[in-house]
Scaffold this motif. Structure first.
Motif, short mmCIF file in Angstrom:
data_model
loop_
_atom_site.label_atom_id
_atom_site.label_comp_id
_atom_site.label_asym_id
_atom_site.label_seq_id
_atom_site.Cartn_x
_atom_site.Cartn_y
_atom_site.Cartn_z
N ALA A 189 0.83 -1.21 0.00
CA ALA A 189 0.00 0.00 0.00
C ALA A 189 0.86 1.25 0.00
N GLU A 198 2.53 1.71 -3.43
CA GLU A 198 1.60 2.25 -4.43
C GLU A 198 1.55 3.77 -4.37
N ARG A 199 1.68 4.33 -3.19
CA ARG A 199 1.70 5.79 -3.05
C ARG A 199 2.93 6.38 -3.74
N ARG A 244 -6.58 -5.05 -3.60
CA ARG A 244 -6.06 -3.98 -4.45
C ARG A 244 -7.19 -3.02 -4.86
N ASP A 252 -9.77 -2.33 -3.07
CA ASP A 252 -10.03 -1.52 -1.87
C ASP A 252 -9.00 -0.40 -1.75
N ARG A 253 -7.74 -0.70 -2.01
CA ARG A 253 -6.70 0.34 -1.93
C ARG A 253 -6.90 1.39 -3.02
N LYS A 288 -9.61 3.72 -1.88
CA LYS A 288 -9.12 4.58 -0.79
C LYS A 288 -8.27 5.71 -1.34
#
Length: 349
Positions: free
Chosen positions: A125, A128-129, A310, A312-313, A316
């Motif tokens: 997570a 990914e940012r 993924r 869900d992320r 978000k």
């Protein structure tokens, strides 16, 4: 005033100058020197010129917060007074909690080395940012898995991060080993600029020392990861530009505890391409991909074609990006920018 922080280069091309910056010069700039910002502090900045490092004199009312390490500037050579900054080819920036303006991380970066380690610190997570940050800036992301010498097999770690984005380059290495520079050489050639980002303690300073061929006296301080929670300690406290042995340049950055997503719609679309490509197939144009009938994303989830975690992320980060991105409103030609999270009527969402 000069400093002997790094050996001098031979030309502005070796410093990363390209036709992109040539196109911005005018006849009035003929007598100005071309330099690249090497360090940015609260009240002072240093740059690197073909003759070596220089401490710049800032013009009245100049704000160092408007400059990033890696920026190209034009300077009166005899003073040396900074005259103006050239437009950036790429800019890494982030929005901090409560900050009104984005914090500049690094400018004119070709490749972003996203550094994480082969242990419990590896967090998809969070990676990914960083990937969204690189995508939005136009820099090529490369995941660098450090501490490869401390695990029996790096394959599970490689597989975990390689699936985060299509075509993503992933390398595993020991940041302190001499061959680490050879592994990363394809991105560190003459005139190329890379930046190191990642959490504290993952080996960024060790990797910098290896890439730059720092002697023990010149080496950046390094810190270990706490065994209890795999969290690192800050050893780098400011951003700085360093020469890479192979002829390129590396920008070191402090570890980031948090990285808020904002102004990254295109970066997120590229990151989650396998999801965003399905959106046009939904029955409704304004589908939220949560509960509407005829949703292509929900159908792919039901068929097992998408990873629920993924998705869900993705949701978000989309919501976070919307909440953190300033909104422009008003008639064309007279638009105003509202703070992030502002809804209709100027109210906070």
């Amino acid at each position: 005033m000069t400093q002997s922080l790094d050996p001098p280069s031979h030309s502005v091309t070796a410093l990363g100058w390209s036709a992109f910056f040539d196109d911005q010069l005018t006849p009035d700039d003929a007598g100005l020197a071309r330099m690249r910002i090497a360090t940015v502090h609260r009240a002072r900045m240093t740059a690197i010129s073909p003759q070596g490092p220089v401490r710049l004199t800032l013009p009245p009312r100049a704000n160092t917060a408007d400059y990033a390490v890696g920026d190209w500037v034009l300077v009166q050579p005899d003073a040396p007074v900074l005259v103006r900054r050239l437009d950036r080819k790429a800019l890494l920036q982030r929005r901090t909690e409560g900050g009104r303006m984005p914090q500049l991380i690094a400018a004119n970066v070709d490749t972003l080395f996203i550094v994480t380690s082969c242990n419990d610190d590896l967090n998809p997570a969070r990676l990914e940012r960083y990937l969204a940050l690189a995508n939005e800036a136009g820099a090529t992301p490369v995941i660098v898995l450090t501490k490869a010498d401390q695990v029996e097999d790096t394959a599970p770690y490689r597989a975990q991060v390689a699936s985060l984005q299509r075509g993503l380059a992933v390398v595993a290495l020991d940041a302190t080993a001499p061959d680490a520079a050879l592994t990363l050489a394809p991105w560190c050639g003459a005139g190329q600029t890379v930046a190191l980002v990642g959490s504290s303690g993952v080996g960024k300073s060790s990797l910098l020392n290896t890439l730059a061929g720092k002697s023990p006296e010149q080496a950046q301080a390094t810190g270990s990861i706490r065994e209890a929670d795999a969290k690192g300690r800050h050893t780098t406290t400011s951003r700085s530009l360093h020469r890479v042995v192979g002829g390129g340049w590396v920008i070191d950055t402090p570890g980031m505890r948090t990285l808020h997503v904002s102004d990254s719609a295109a970066g997120l679309e590229q990151l989650f391409a396998e999801i965003t490509e399905l959106a046009p197939m939904c029955r409704f144009r304004d589908c939220t991909h949560a509960h509407e009938p005829g949703c292509a994303v929900q159908a792919a989830l039901a068929e097992g074609g998408l990873d629920p975690a993924r998705v869900d992320r993705w949701r978000k980060l989309l919501q976070e990006n919307q909440a953190n991105t300033p909104v422009q409103s008003g008639p064309r030609g007279n638009r105003i920018t509202k703070p992030p999270g502002t809804g209709p009527g100027g109210k906070r969402r």
